[in-house]
Design a protein around this motif. Structure first.
Motif: not given
Length: 191
Positions: A40, A47, A49, A149, A168
């Motif tokens: 970011e 971040k 995922k 989150t 994050q």
């Protein structure tokens, strides 16, 4: 500063981030678990995922398990404590969560605003850190910050679902951000 309760556009944005592949770099893909990271530009922590296909678990059951703070004690082995601080609306609350860090690091804790939205066959739970005057940082913990989150749970038929976990988090303390970013890619699949 007042707490901003997520609206439909926040949930939509969260879902889009979970389902998008643009800008995400795959870091782990094994046994039905995939982990991506995304740098970011405006933040010093990346971040993360994760996606996992849950066979023989309905989306409704998975949502209930993730949403139940008292049941979390049975499956979250890193958790030290969690409790509700107060209800804001029918689908938003403020809560406390603390977790064990490996030695020699200090344990971390959060105070977060959590909001949830069942949406057709999808279920969303999102949170971010807030300050609460009656719950200041504790002496033996480092107060971490959840920038965003949450979970997206999608039904894949009668007894199958897909879980997305997007986070994050700035763990604060004296950890260099590059260490946090590097280590989190390896820790995420074990969560």
């Amino acid at each position: 500063m007042p707490v901003q309760i997520p609206d439909d556009s926040d949930f939509s944005s969260f879902k889009d981030q979970c389902l998008s592949s643009d800008g995400w770099i795959s870091r782990y893909n094994k046994a039905g678990v995939t982990v991506w990271c995304r740098e970011e530009e405006s933040r010093s922590v990346q971040k993360l995922k994760m996606r996992i296909v849950c066979k023989d678990v309905t989306a409704e059951t998975l949502y209930d398990v993730l949403h139940d703070t008292s049941y979390r004690r049975k499956w979250d082995t890193n958790m030290i404590d969690t409790y509700d601080i107060g209800r804001l609306t029918a689908n938003a609350d403020i809560g406390y969560y603390s977790w064990k860090c490996p030695s020699p690091l200090k344990n971390r804790d959060f105070v977060t605003m959590r909001s949830w939205l069942p949406l057709g066959s999808d279920y969303l739970i999102i949170n971010y850190s807030v300050k609460h005057p009656q719950h200041p940082p504790k002496k033996d913990y480092v107060r971490a910050v959840s920038l965003l989150t949450g979970y997206l749970i999608q039904s894949n038929g009668a007894n199958c679902s897909t879980l997305y976990y997007l986070t994050q988090v700035d763990p604060k303390g004296s950890l260099p951000k590059w260490v946090v970013n590097r280590v989190s890619q390896f820790v995420a699949p074990k969560v």
